[in-house]
Design an enzyme around this catalytic site. Structure first.
Site, PDB file in Angstrom:
ATOM      1  N   THR A 198       0.836  -1.208   0.000  1.00 41.03           N
ATOM      2  CA  THR A 198       0.000   0.000   0.000  1.00 41.03           C
ATOM      3  C   THR A 198       0.868   1.255   0.000  1.00 41.03           C
ATOM      4  OG1 THR A 198      -0.095  -0.148   2.401  1.00 41.03           O
ATOM      5  CG2 THR A 198      -1.926  -1.121   1.196  1.00 41.03           C
TER       6      THR A 198
ATOM      7  N   SER B 168       6.027   7.271  10.041  1.00 37.84           N
ATOM      8  CA  SER B 168       5.032   6.480   9.294  1.00 37.84           C
ATOM      9  C   SER B 168       5.261   6.589   7.802  1.00 37.84           C
ATOM     10  CB  SER B 168       3.635   6.973   9.638  1.00 37.84           C
ATOM     11  OG  SER B 168       3.465   8.247   9.048  1.00 37.84           O
ATOM     12  N   LYS B 169       4.500   5.781   7.063  1.00 39.24           N
ATOM     13  CA  LYS B 169       4.621   5.786   5.605  1.00 39.24           C
ATOM     14  C   LYS B 169       4.345   7.158   5.037  1.00 39.24           C
ATOM     15  CE  LYS B 169       3.234   1.066   4.766  1.00 39.24           C
ATOM     16  NZ  LYS B 169       2.294   0.150   4.146  1.00 39.24           N
ATOM     17  N   ARG B 170       3.464   7.873   5.699  1.00 41.82           N
ATOM     18  CA  ARG B 170       3.065   9.160   5.142  1.00 41.82           C
ATOM     19  C   ARG B 170       4.004  10.285   5.574  1.00 41.82           C
ATOM     20  NH1 ARG B 170      -0.659   6.072   6.627  1.00 41.82           N
ATOM     21  NH2 ARG B 170      -2.177   5.313   5.145  1.00 41.82           N
ATOM     22  N   GLY B 171       4.896   9.958   6.486  1.00 38.49           N
ATOM     23  CA  GLY B 171       5.712  11.014   7.085  1.00 38.49           C
ATOM     24  C   GLY B 171       6.850  11.561   6.240  1.00 38.49           C
TER      25      GLY B 171
END
Ligand code: GLU
Length: 464
Positions: free
Chosen positions: A11, A241-244
């Protein structure tokens, strides 16, 4: 036989946390002469993307973490379907017809009373016949697992004894329908059928573990051992996180962090060796790493440490011929640096991407502006010094240019030890056109006699 798995969800691009889990799982497999299984968890059709799967696969390859077996959950839907049917027929799983609105009301009530949100069990007593009919009539449903109302504990390889209370978890949704199983269910079916002996993964899955153990038990499968790795944190202790932002492995590789340094860094990120050693190859790690010595607390991602490690690998661990091929992608294709050129700059680099700037003095026209002009005021002293050096170089033979040591020897008679700086500083700037550069002896041996003479002459002309 040890069988371990890395089970990434595609993802997002391969995340640095997945790389760490992959490394630890791989090391564990190697240490026990077991099998490393890569399982792509792509049951979430909306969020899973092929390109992310590719990023995970190429990331693991770049790190040299090869797997023995490969599975993709999207190709196993029939297996999950059969297993769901089995648990429903044994009445361990039941269809739930509560709408989102019904559940929102339950949630709001729980929140208002400051209770944790636990499913009321409203649909748990619907008879199997009635449930079956309602599904056939097209009523939307989910499948819920009857969570035993008892303590569920396990001995985590990292965290020690961990216990949860099943009655505080409640009956969880394990599938959106027979054909849309969810994470906690598929992971159990796969870990059981793939005969996984040890589940090593991020701590974000700790609270899923009692749910999974209960599902293992419902099937009569023996649960594996578990080991949960601490979170990776930013310097401010927030979760990385992945979004960071900068968390994709590929970004580190593209900046010129070397796989060896990343592996070394990721190993030390949450594991402490017995002594203070800091440099570990993969082979060293296979010998030394131990999951029991992984720390429980979050691990701060320390860029300074990563840069330091990468610098060690660039400056002396990786050989120059090897570096030569690794830097190709970071420099223009018509630059063909020699080993001496690379040696002259490699101790100053935190990342390989910095090599272009560092090698530019060998391949781009020099602009002396500013830096050499600094010597204009003192040109009456500088020019004769440069001329003395030039006269020695002019008559030297090629063997004097073989190494920075032989260059130093050649110039030892002319460079006055008491006023070294007055020779070497202008010499270095004449040769590099830069404030910061390798030392003059290294540059001379890298560019050879002819180019040295021409650069010094240019510089003298500019000073005049
Ligand atoms: N697919 C899960 C994830 O990417 C990991 C599953 C597991 O290791 O159990 O977070």
């Amino acid at each position: 036989m040890v069988r371990v798995r890395l089970a990434p969800s595609p993802t997002g691009a391969m995340h640095i946390g997945t790389a760490r889990a992959g490394l630890f799982v791989w090391l564990f497999a190697k240490q026990h002469e077991g099998k490393f299984i890569l399982r792509i968890e792509d049951t979430d059709k909306e969020r899973s993307k092929k390109e992310y799967e590719e990023s995970i696969i190429s990331g693991l390859r770049d790190l040299g973490l090869e797997w023995d077996e490969f599975y993709r959950q999207s190709e196993r839907t029939e297996i999950y379907h059969e297993h769901l049917v089995r648990l429903v027929s044994e009445n361990k799983v039941y269809p739930c017809f509560c709408s989102k609105e019904d559940l929102d009301i339950e949630r709001a009530a729980a929140e208002a009373e400051k209770r944790s949100v636990i499913y009321s069990g409203r649909c748990s007593n619907i008879s199997p016949e009635e449930a079956k009919k309602r599904i056939e009539d097209g009523e939307p449903y989910t499948l819920r697992f009857r969570m035993p109302k008892e303590k569920i504990g396990f001995d985590d390889m990292v965290r020690g004894r961990v216990e949860y209370d099943g009655s505080l978890i409640g009956d969880i949704v394990i599938a959106k329908s027979y054909d849309e199983p969810l994470y906690n269910f598929v992971v159990v079916v796969d870990d059981a059928l793939m005969e996984i002996t040890h589940v090593i993964r991020g701590e974000d899955h700790l609270s899923n573990t009692p749910k999974q153990i209960a599902i293992f038990n419902a099937f009569g499968y023996e649960p594996p051992n578990f080991g949960h790795l601490p979170l990776i944190l930013n310097a401010d202790r927030s979760k990385m996180s992945k979004r960071g932002g900068d968390t994709a492995l590929v970004e580190f590789l593209e900046k010129g962090y070397m796989p060896e340094a990343l592996i070394n860094f990721l190993a030390l990120l949450s594991w402490h060796p017995k002594d203070d050693r800091e440099i570990f190859s993969k082979e060293d790690l296979i010998k030394e790493f131990s999951i029991e010595r992984v720390q429980k607390g979050g691990s701060i991602f320390d860029y300074a440490k990563l840069n330091w490690l990468n610098r060690q690998y660039i400056s002396h661990i990786i050989s120059t011929p090897d570096l030569m091929t690794r830097i190709e992608r970071f420099i223009p294709s018509d630059w063909k640096p020699t080993a001496a050129m690379i040696d002259s700059v490699k101790t100053r680099l935190d990342t390989l991407a910095e090599i272009k700037e560092a090698l530019a003095l060998y391949f781009e026209p020099l602009s002396y502006e500013g830096d050499l002009l600094h010597f204009k005021d003192k040109k009456d002293a500088t020019i004769p010094n440069l001329e003395k050096i030039l006269s020695v170089i002019d008559i030297a033979d090629d063997s004097s240019f073989l190494s920075s040591e032989s260059v130093a020897d050649m110039l030892s008679g002319v460079v006055d030890p008491d006023s070294k700086g007055e020779y070497l500083w202008p010499l270095r700037v004449s040769l590099s056109g830069r404030k910061i550069s390798p030392g003059p002896y290294e540059i001379i041996s890298a560019i050879g006699k002819k180019e040295t003479v021409s650069r010094i002459k240019d510089a003298i002309a500019k000073l005049k």
